[in-house]
Write a protein that holds these residues in place. Structure first.
Motif, short mmCIF file in Angstrom:
data_model
loop_
_atom_site.label_atom_id
_atom_site.label_comp_id
_atom_site.label_asym_id
_atom_site.label_seq_id
_atom_site.Cartn_x
_atom_site.Cartn_y
_atom_site.Cartn_z
N ALA A 18 -14.33 -24.74 -10.26
CA ALA A 18 -12.98 -25.31 -10.20
C ALA A 18 -12.50 -25.39 -8.76
N VAL A 19 -12.76 -24.33 -7.99
CA VAL A 19 -12.35 -24.34 -6.58
C VAL A 19 -13.12 -25.40 -5.80
N LYS A 20 -14.41 -25.55 -6.11
CA LYS A 20 -15.23 -26.56 -5.44
C LYS A 20 -14.75 -27.97 -5.75
N VAL A 21 -14.41 -28.20 -7.02
CA VAL A 21 -13.90 -29.51 -7.42
C VAL A 21 -12.59 -29.81 -6.70
N ALA A 22 -11.72 -28.80 -6.62
CA ALA A 22 -10.44 -28.97 -5.92
C ALA A 22 -10.69 -29.30 -4.45
N GLU A 23 -11.67 -28.64 -3.84
CA GLU A 23 -12.00 -28.88 -2.44
C GLU A 23 -12.43 -30.33 -2.22
N ILE A 58 -15.60 -31.30 -15.99
CA ILE A 58 -14.41 -31.50 -16.83
C ILE A 58 -13.86 -30.16 -17.31
N THR A 59 -14.75 -29.24 -17.68
CA THR A 59 -14.33 -27.90 -18.10
C THR A 59 -13.63 -27.17 -16.97
N ALA A 60 -14.19 -27.27 -15.76
CA ALA A 60 -13.59 -26.62 -14.60
C ALA A 60 -12.21 -27.19 -14.29
N ILE A 61 -12.05 -28.50 -14.44
CA ILE A 61 -10.75 -29.13 -14.20
C ILE A 61 -9.73 -28.63 -15.20
N GLY A 62 -10.19 -28.33 -16.43
CA GLY A 62 -9.30 -27.73 -17.42
C GLY A 62 -8.73 -26.41 -16.93
N LYS A 63 -9.52 -25.65 -16.17
CA LYS A 63 -9.03 -24.40 -15.59
C LYS A 63 -7.91 -24.68 -14.60
N LEU A 64 -8.12 -25.71 -13.76
CA LEU A 64 -7.10 -26.06 -12.77
C LEU A 64 -5.84 -26.57 -13.43
N ALA A 65 -6.00 -27.32 -14.51
CA ALA A 65 -4.84 -27.90 -15.20
C ALA A 65 -3.90 -26.82 -15.72
N PHE A 96 -3.87 -31.19 -11.42
CA PHE A 96 -5.24 -31.60 -11.74
C PHE A 96 -5.37 -31.87 -13.23
N ARG A 97 -6.01 -32.99 -13.56
CA ARG A 97 -6.28 -33.32 -14.95
C ARG A 97 -7.30 -34.45 -14.99
#
Length: 267
Positions: free
Chosen positions: A96-101, A148-155, A161-162
Motif C-alpha cells: 500500500a505504501v509503495k502504491v501510494a509512492e 487493488i487489495t492494497a489500495i483498499g487499505k489506503l481507502a 485513494f480508491r
C-alpha cells in the motif's frame, strides 16, 4: 373446560418455544464447531503452502478467497498466526505504501489518476524506495489483484485513494476529487479511441466533437465534463490546426503498458 383447555394450549406453546430455542442453540453450536474445524484445516493448509502463498500472486488470490467465507482476514492480522507465520498483513501494508509512492510521484503528470496496469508496470520495472525492515515476504511479483487489495487499505484511511472502473480498465484515483458518470464516460471514450487502429490515434485524446458524437450530449455537458478533468490535471489541452484536443496521460500510459505486455507475451 374452555379455560383449562386454553391453559393447556398456552403450556403446550411454551414447551414448543422452549424446544425450538434448544434446537436453535444446538444448530448454532454445531455451526460454530464446523467453522472452528475449517479454520484449523485452513491454518494447516497455510503452513503447508506458505511459500506459494508468499511468492505466487495467483495462489495468494485463491487463498484469500478461501479465507473470506470463514470471516478470516489475514490482511488485518499482524501479531497472530496469519501475521506471524505468513506475513500477509504486513505484505499488503508495505505494498500500500509503495502504491501510494508511485501514485504521488506521478500526480503532477496525470492529475492523480492512473491505471492499475501502469502501477504494476512501474513496481515491476523500477520498484520503490520503501520496504519494511522486518518484512518476510520479499516477492516483487505483484498482481493487479494485490494492488487493488492494497489500495483498499489506503481507502480505509480516508486518504482519497480508491479504484474506479472506467471502460475495460481499473484506475487508481489518488485525489479526493469526485468523478461522476460523465467524467468516467469521457475517459472511456478516450480509451475506445486509443484502441481504434483506423483512427491512427494511440495517445488517448478526444475533441469536444468526439465526445458529443459518441455520447449524444449537448455542447455544454461535454465541455463541463472535460473542463473539470482539465482543471484537475487529469487531462491536458492542446490546440492543433485550430482544433482543441484533450489528452489523457493515464490512458496514453496505460496503452503503452499494455502494448509492452502484449509484446512480451508474444516473444
Amino acid at each position: 373446560m374452555n379455560r383449562r383447555g386454553r391453559v393447556r394450549g398456552i403450556g403446550g406453546g411454551l414447551k414448543y418455544n422452549k424446544k425450538a430455542e434448544e434446537m436453535k442453540a444446538i444448530s448454532v453450536s454445531s455451526a460454530v464447531e464446523t467453522v472452528k474445524k475449517l479454520e484449523v484445516k485452513l491454518s494447516d493448509f497455510a503452513k503447508k503452502h506458505k511459500k506459494e502463498i508468499q511468492q505466487d500472486p495467483a495462489f495468494r488470490k485463491r487463498f484469500l478467497e478461501m479465507c473470506a467465507p470463514l470471516g478470516v482476514d489475514p490482511l488485518s492480522s499482524k501479531k497472530d498466526f496469519w501475521g506471524g507465520v505468513l506475513g500477509i498483513g504486513e505484505f499488503y501494508y508495505e505494498l500500500a505504501v509503495k502504491v501510494a509512492e508511485v501514485c504521488l510521484a506521478s500526480r503532477s503528470r496525470n492529475g492523480g489518476i492512473m491505471s492499475v496496469a501502469e502501477v504494476q508496470s512501474i513496481l515491476k520495472e523500477r520498484g520503490t524506495k520503501f520496504r519494511f525492515a522486518s518484512s518476510e515476504m520479499k516477492s516483487s511479483k505483484y498482481s493487479k489483484e494485490d494492488i487493488i487489495t492494497a489500495i483498499g487499505k489506503l481507502a480505509k484511511l480516508g486518504s482519497g485513494f480508491r479504484t474506479v472502473q472506467i471502460g475495460k480498465s481499473v484506475m487508481v484515483v489518488s485525489v479526493p476529487t469526485e468523478l461522476d458518470n460523465d467524467h468516467m464516460e469521457v475517459m472511456k471514450i478516450a480509451q475506445d479511441f486509443a484502441e481504434r487502429t483506423d483512427l491512427g490515434r494511440i495517445s488517448g485524446d478526444v475533441t469536444i466533437e468526439d465526445v458529443k458524437d459518441v455520447s449524444n450530449w449537448d455542447d455544454e455537458r461535454a465541455k463541463r465534463a472535460l473542463n473539470l478533468l482539465l482543471s484537475k490535471g487529469m487531462a491536458w489541452l492542446d490546440e492543433y490546426e485550430g482544433v482543441e484536443r484533450y489528452w489523457f496521460p493515464s490512458v496514453w500510459k496505460e496503452g503503452l503498458t499494455l502494448d509492452v505486455e502484449a509484446s512480451a507475451s508474444g516473444d
